[in-house]
Design an enzyme around this catalytic site. Structure first.
Site, PDB file in Angstrom:
ATOM      1  N   ALA A  15      -1.705  13.121 106.318  1.00  0.00           N
ATOM      2  CA  ALA A  15      -0.394  13.707 106.601  1.00  0.00           C
ATOM      3  C   ALA A  15       0.055  13.519 108.041  1.00  0.00           C
ATOM      4  O   ALA A  15       0.890  14.276 108.530  1.00  0.00           O
ATOM      5  CB  ALA A  15      -0.423  15.201 106.262  1.00  0.00           C
ATOM      6  N   ARG A  17       1.330  10.537 109.238  1.00  0.00           N
ATOM      7  CA  ARG A  17       2.339   9.479 109.361  1.00  0.00           C
ATOM      8  C   ARG A  17       2.952   9.218 107.988  1.00  0.00           C
ATOM      9  O   ARG A  17       2.411   9.635 106.969  1.00  0.00           O
ATOM     10  CB  ARG A  17       1.729   8.182 109.906  1.00  0.00           C
ATOM     11  N   GLY A  53       1.059  24.856 111.789  1.00  0.00           N
ATOM     12  CA  GLY A  53       0.054  25.016 110.743  1.00  0.00           C
ATOM     13  C   GLY A  53      -1.332  24.797 111.313  1.00  0.00           C
ATOM     14  O   GLY A  53      -1.601  25.135 112.467  1.00  0.00           O
ATOM     15  N   ASN A  83      -2.415  12.531  98.990  1.00  0.00           N
ATOM     16  CA  ASN A  83      -1.607  11.417  99.482  1.00  0.00           C
ATOM     17  C   ASN A  83      -2.444  10.262 100.015  1.00  0.00           C
ATOM     18  O   ASN A  83      -1.920   9.180 100.229  1.00  0.00           O
ATOM     19  CB  ASN A  83      -0.659  11.928 100.584  1.00  0.00           C
ATOM     20  N   SER A 135       1.873   5.156  92.710  1.00  0.00           N
ATOM     21  CA  SER A 135       2.721   4.058  93.148  1.00  0.00           C
ATOM     22  C   SER A 135       3.472   3.497  91.953  1.00  0.00           C
ATOM     23  O   SER A 135       3.044   3.643  90.801  1.00  0.00           O
ATOM     24  CB  SER A 135       1.868   2.945  93.776  1.00  0.00           C
ATOM     25  N   TYR A 147      -5.790  -2.210  93.964  1.00  0.00           N
ATOM     26  CA  TYR A 147      -4.852  -1.116  94.238  1.00  0.00           C
ATOM     27  C   TYR A 147      -4.101  -0.737  92.974  1.00  0.00           C
ATOM     28  O   TYR A 147      -3.958   0.445  92.632  1.00  0.00           O
ATOM     29  CB  TYR A 147      -3.891  -1.561  95.332  1.00  0.00           C
ATOM     30  N   ALA A 149      -4.971  -1.109  89.858  1.00  0.00           N
ATOM     31  CA  ALA A 149      -5.847  -0.440  88.892  1.00  0.00           C
ATOM     32  C   ALA A 149      -6.126   1.007  89.287  1.00  0.00           C
ATOM     33  O   ALA A 149      -6.116   1.909  88.438  1.00  0.00           O
ATOM     34  CB  ALA A 149      -7.161  -1.203  88.760  1.00  0.00           C
ATOM     35  N   LYS A 151      -4.293   2.983  91.225  1.00  0.00           N
ATOM     36  CA  LYS A 151      -3.087   3.803  91.142  1.00  0.00           C
ATOM     37  C   LYS A 151      -2.775   4.167  89.694  1.00  0.00           C
ATOM     38  O   LYS A 151      -2.282   5.269  89.410  1.00  0.00           O
ATOM     39  CB  LYS A 151      -1.914   3.084  91.803  1.00  0.00           C
TER      40      LYS A 151
END
Length: 248
Positions: A15, A17, A53, A83, A135, A147, A149, A151
């Site tokens: 978290a 960028r 935070g 993420n 994605s 990537y 597979a 996702k």
């Protein structure tokens, strides 16, 4: 619209960028206490201070780092946004089993570990939201094979978990961003290196005639985390401006 999120606690991974940072900011704007987890200590401290935070520097590709991230929530975790993402290999010429293992370790496995660690805390309150950032190339073929597979596996994971925990007041969904432009990101670097080629890509592949923004993805994620999205469970929400060609 009141999203009913004030006072909740969220953990957002990667978290500091891009999409992850935009999600953390969007949740903080709804008066959510945001805990961020990422690899670099200075970046974690900077973003945590901005959002009022907290954060934890953690290597989330391993069990220890995932546990540290959940422990940083101090016993309350209402929202988990998975993420973290990693790409290994670019095509079949440089992709083998090793690249598939690396991609799984940087995408599916952290999402699974963190979600399973978060569930007991969510069950205690009878309420929770888990969102996995997949994605457009988790919904259809294309992109780097490993990537792609992993996702797709993230979407399958979210759907399966959603069916298991829905009656406990916990929803689980995936979000599938399309081509998103932000400073320092992959599309930003490609555009800097080949402006004409990327302009042609935008004209050919993006129906809106532009890239998406991290903030537009964040708005969709924040809605999925809200009370207003209570009936959305086990879904994969494309946030791609019509880029994808999947019929489902």
């Amino acid at each position: 619209m009141n999203l009913g999120l004030a006072g909740r606690t969220a953990l957002v991974t990667a978290a500091t960028r891009g999409i992850g940072l935009a999600i953390a900011r969007s949740l903080a704007a709804e008066n959510v206490r945001v805990v961020i987890a990422a690899r670099t200590k200075d970046d974690v401290e900077r973003v945590a201070a901005e959002l009022h935070g907290s954060g934890v520097p953690a290597e989330l590709t391993g069990e220890e780092g995932c546990r540290a991230a959940v422990e940083a929530c101090q016993g309350r975790l209402d929202i988990l946004v998975n993420n973290l993402g990693l790409r290994a290999g670019t095509g079949w010429a440089d992709t083998g089993v090793t690249q598939f293992e690396q991609a799984m370790a940087g995408n599916l496995y952290p999402a699974a570990r963190l979600s399973l660690l978060a569930l007991p805390l969510m069950r205690e309150r009878g309420w929770g939201r888990i969102v996995v950032i997949s994605s457009v190339f988790g919904r259809e073929s294309g992109g780097a094979p490993a990537y792609n597979a992993t996702k797709a596996a993230e979407i399958s994971f979210a759907t399966a978990l959603a069916r298991e925990v829905g009656r406990q007041g916990i929803t689980v969904n995936a979000v599938a961003p399309g081509s998103i432009l932000f400073p320092g990101g992959s599309w930003w670097r490609r555009r800097e290196a080949d402006p004409a080629g990327i302009a042609a890509f935008v004209e050919r592949e993006l129906p809106l005639g532009r890239f998406g923004t991290a903030e537009e993805v964040a708005d969709a994620v924040t809605f999925l985390c809200s009370e207003r999205a209570a009936l959305i469970n086990g879904a994969c929400l494309p946030v791609d401006g019509g880029q994808s060609r999947s019929n489902i």
